[in-house]
Design a protein around this motif. Structure first.
Motif, PDB file in Angstrom:
ATOM      1  N   ASP A   2       0.784  -1.142  -0.019  1.00  0.00           N
ATOM      2  CA  ASP A   2      -0.161   0.065  -0.121  1.00  0.00           C
ATOM      3  C   ASP A   2       0.830   1.202  -0.084  1.00  0.00           C
ATOM      4  O   ASP A   2       0.236   2.284   0.072  1.00  0.00           O
ATOM      5  CB  ASP A   2      -1.227   0.015   1.121  1.00  0.00           C
ATOM      6  N   ASP A   3       2.054   1.147  -0.351  1.00  0.00           N
ATOM      7  CA  ASP A   3       3.012   2.389  -0.324  1.00  0.00           C
ATOM      8  C   ASP A   3       2.789   3.220  -1.489  1.00  0.00           C
ATOM      9  O   ASP A   3       2.247   2.595  -2.584  1.00  0.00           O
ATOM     10  CB  ASP A   3       4.452   1.951  -0.286  1.00  0.00           C
ATOM     11  N   PRO A   4       2.851   4.462  -1.593  1.00  0.00           N
ATOM     12  CA  PRO A   4       2.843   5.439  -2.707  1.00  0.00           C
ATOM     13  C   PRO A   4       3.720   5.201  -3.644  1.00  0.00           C
ATOM     14  O   PRO A   4       4.781   4.515  -3.333  1.00  0.00           O
ATOM     15  CB  PRO A   4       2.852   6.792  -1.968  1.00  0.00           C
ATOM     16  N   PRO A   5       3.802   5.777  -4.820  1.00  0.00           N
ATOM     17  CA  PRO A   5       4.594   5.645  -5.949  1.00  0.00           C
ATOM     18  C   PRO A   5       5.933   6.271  -5.537  1.00  0.00           C
ATOM     19  O   PRO A   5       5.959   7.375  -4.757  1.00  0.00           O
ATOM     20  CB  PRO A   5       4.136   6.359  -6.966  1.00  0.00           C
ATOM     21  N   PHE A   6       6.975   5.767  -5.981  1.00  0.00           N
ATOM     22  CA  PHE A   6       8.435   6.542  -5.784  1.00  0.00           C
ATOM     23  C   PHE A   6       9.153   6.864  -6.908  1.00  0.00           C
ATOM     24  O   PHE A   6       9.057   6.248  -8.091  1.00  0.00           O
ATOM     25  CB  PHE A   6       9.326   5.273  -5.139  1.00  0.00           C
ATOM     26  N   LEU A   7       9.780   8.041  -6.957  1.00  0.00           N
ATOM     27  CA  LEU A   7      10.967   8.373  -7.768  1.00  0.00           C
ATOM     28  C   LEU A   7      12.170   8.338  -7.075  1.00  0.00           C
ATOM     29  O   LEU A   7      12.226   9.316  -5.782  1.00  0.00           O
ATOM     30  CB  LEU A   7      10.700   9.668  -8.545  1.00  0.00           C
ATOM     31  N   ILE A   8      13.468   7.590  -7.351  1.00  0.00           N
ATOM     32  CA  ILE A   8      14.461   7.407  -6.619  1.00  0.00           C
ATOM     33  C   ILE A   8      15.543   7.905  -7.580  1.00  0.00           C
ATOM     34  O   ILE A   8      15.612   7.485  -8.936  1.00  0.00           O
ATOM     35  CB  ILE A   8      14.672   6.089  -6.200  1.00  0.00           C
ATOM     36  N   MET A   9      16.308   8.675  -7.260  1.00  0.00           N
ATOM     37  CA  MET A   9      17.356   9.310  -8.031  1.00  0.00           C
ATOM     38  C   MET A   9      18.894   9.130  -7.144  1.00  0.00           C
ATOM     39  O   MET A   9      18.822   9.469  -6.032  1.00  0.00           O
ATOM     40  CB  MET A   9      17.140  10.716  -8.373  1.00  0.00           C
ATOM     41  N   HIS A  10      19.799   9.036  -7.992  1.00  0.00           N
ATOM     42  CA  HIS A  10      21.217   8.633  -7.300  1.00  0.00           C
ATOM     43  C   HIS A  10      22.253   8.836  -8.414  1.00  0.00           C
ATOM     44  O   HIS A  10      22.327   8.388  -9.420  1.00  0.00           O
ATOM     45  CB  HIS A  10      21.023   7.255  -6.844  1.00  0.00           C
ATOM     46  N   GLY A  11      23.371   9.616  -7.751  1.00  0.00           N
ATOM     47  CA  GLY A  11      24.374   9.787  -8.733  1.00  0.00           C
ATOM     48  C   GLY A  11      25.264   8.623  -9.005  1.00  0.00           C
ATOM     49  O   GLY A  11      25.547   7.807  -7.860  1.00  0.00           O
ATOM     50  N   SER A  12      25.853   8.351  -9.914  1.00  0.00           N
ATOM     51  CA  SER A  12      26.693   7.226 -10.409  1.00  0.00           C
ATOM     52  C   SER A  12      28.089   7.021  -9.617  1.00  0.00           C
ATOM     53  O   SER A  12      28.555   6.041  -9.460  1.00  0.00           O
ATOM     54  CB  SER A  12      26.785   7.110 -11.687  1.00  0.00           C
TER      55      SER A  12
END
Length: 558
Positions: free
Chosen positions: A484-494
């Motif tokens: 039931d968690d909300p949508p995620f956008l995950i961003m991370h530097g290489s």
């Protein structure tokens, strides 16, 4: 003259005569002439109580920039205005005023203003052009003086200010202050009613900033601030006036009126301009068009310390708007709400709330997530006041803020929660998702047990992370994911040297495995934050994500 009018004038005159006598007795008794809300001085000037709120010695200048405030009555300025005046003096701006009683901008009030202006500019080294600040009836005071002294005014700021005597206090109450009968005052409104002459302010292009609610029944917006704005428009000076109209607000003590950083910034810059100084450096959303900033709004309390947030709100939107809450990073030990990289969303129709929370030198886990939850609840509880869409609240954070943002999206709600702290979308920038595997919490690669015991993670949890596995899992989004968690956008530097890329990778995979919508974007060449996260491409991805899940067409997450 009618008998009733005569006695009204007589009583008004007696009151004016007794006021200075009472103040003189107070001075002789060693009492202050006026009780002040901030450090300063009070004194008598031509029989009228006057005051100056002084900046600290090291912030005073020559000439001294200043704000001329009204109304100065025994109760004003009051506690509601304390924050606002504190910001002014902290910026090196003096605040001064003079008590003329309920004079409603009459000639007597104008004479007292002139006496104060002369005293400060000729005897005390104050700048020749102050910024005028009028609250409510104070609008009559400052506008009537400004109309007759356009060459001495650097700007005018107002909080639901009165410009039309007919709306407030009404001619019957105003007439005694002018020494006229009601009928006589009515016949002279062309010269005595400020709204009849505001074209002079417009023609002089005196800068104006006003905040005025659209449901004000005491000082109606239409007949007062909106009429002034129309005069500026007609004079071709519309760019010199900004009118902010909070929807649903009347003549009240709503915090937005008195924590309006945009109005304070205007007053500071105009006061500085009046002293021949450059404006202060603009930061964040201050330089964005169509935004009003409300600063230091208390959203909760931790012991004796208020928990504060800043609100950036679009002024060109009608109706409730979705809100994104920014959670700052800093290893849970540093950082503040003041540097908010999310303010560009305001231009896209979002409100942005940037929060402070308790750091690890103040409290240990779960205080940090408790504060974040409290902030979300506050946004919902105050949605109507600030015209927010309570059903569409997103969270976005970086580093330690990304860690807390991810936990807001994954932790179960506390039992017995009456107002929901759930969010509808999470943007996680390079946040640790598993404290048990974060390198600073693991012995090896040159790290000793003593090093691990001093890590930020250990300070967050109250002991070495590996020795507190249950608590570490509670404080790690990776272990808290559910359907039931909300949508995620995950961003991370290489090339992130602080939080390994794997921390975001494993959270993304766990979300997908559980059936939670998740998008993972690796920012090529980026380290732990930096300019690579401020590109147009990154912003477009963030905007598209929030648009999909927070616009009113998107269903709220239950």
């Amino acid at each position: 003259m009618k008998t009733s009018s005569f006695f009204a004038l007589l009583l008004f005159a007696i009151g004016l005569l007794l006021l200075p006598l009472n103040r003189i007795h107070a001075e002789e008794a060693g009492q202050p002439v006026k009780k002040l809300i901030l450090p300063g001085e009070s004194f008598l000037l031509e029989g009228h109580p006057a005051f100056i709120l002084w900046p600290a010695e090291d912030k005073r200048q020559d000439p001294q920039p200043w704000v001329l405030y009204a109304p100065t009555l025994p109760a004003y300025p009051d506690s509601h205005e304390k924050w606002m005046h504190q910001q002014l003096v902290d910026a090196g701006i003096a605040v001064a005023g003079i008590d003329v009683g309920e004079a409603y901008g009459s000639p007597k009030a104008q004479q007292a203003f002139t006496a104060l202006y002369t005293e400060l500019t000729e005897q005390r080294g104050f700048a020749k052009k102050p910024c005028l600040l009028g609250r409510s009836r104070g609008g009559l005071w400052v506008s009537s003086w400004a109309i007759r002294n356009t060459d001495k005014v650097a700007g005018i700021a107002g909080i639901y200010p009165v410009f039309d005597l007919r709306t407030y206090p009404g001619l019957e109450r105003a007439a005694p202050a002018y020494g006229l009968s009601v009928s006589e005052l009515e016949k002279t409104l062309g010269k005595n009613n400020p709204i009849s002459q505001v074209n002079k302010l417009a023609e002089a292009k005196i800068p104006v900033y006003i905040i005025h609610g659209d449901e004000d029944r005491v000082v109606p917006l239409k007949e007062n601030s909106a009429t002034l704005a129309a005069a500026y428009q007609a004079a071709g000076a519309a760019e010199s006036l900004e009118l902010v109209v909070p929807q649903g607000q009347g003549h009240n003590f709503w915090p937005g009126f008195f924590h309006c950083q945009s109005l304070v910034d205007f007053s500071i810059d105009r006061a500085r301009a009046g002293a021949g100084l450059k404006p202060l450096q603009k930061q964040g959303a201050k330089s964005i068009d169509h935004v009003v900033v409300y600063r230091d709004l208390p959203y909760g309390q931790a012991g004796n310390k208020p928990l504060l947030l800043d609100m950036y709100y679009p002024t060109n939107q009608a109706g409730p708007v979705p809100v994104v809450m920014w959670v700052h990073g800093g290893g849970w030990k540093n950082g503040s709400k003041d540097r908010c990289p999310a303010t560009w969303l305001v231009e896209q129709g979002y409100a942005v709330a940037s929060i402070d929370y308790r750091l690890i030198d103040e409290a240990q886990w779960p205080a940090q997530i408790d504060d974040c939850r409290t902030a979300v609840r506050w946004l919902r509880q105050n949605a109507k006041e600030f015209q927010l869409d309570a059903n569409h609240i997103g969270v976005w954070g970086g580093s330690a803020g990304g860690h807390l943002a991810a936990l807001l999206g994954t932790l179960d709600a506390p039992p017995g929660e009456e107002v929901s702290s759930r969010v509808q979308a999470v943007c996680d920038w390079y946040g640790p998702s598993d404290l048990l595997t974060m390198p600073p919490n693991v012995v090896g690669n040159g790290r000793t047990a003593e090093d691990v015991a001093k890590s930020n993670g250990a300070r967050l949890l109250g002991g070495p992370v590996r020795e507190l596995p249950d608590l570490a899992k509670q404080a790690s989004a990776y272990y808290q994911v559910s359907q039931d968690d909300p949508p995620f956008l995950i961003m991370h530097g290489s090339q992130d040297p602080g939080v390994p890329l794997e921390q975001s990778q494993k959270l993304h995979e766990q979300l997908e495995k559980t059936g939670v919508p998740s998008t993972f974007h690796i920012v090529a060449g980026a380290g732990h934050g930096g300019k690579e996260f401020q590109t147009t491409e990154v912003r477009q991805k963030i905007l598209a994500f929030f648009n999909e899940h927070l616009l009113r067409s998107a269903p709220p997450i239950q």
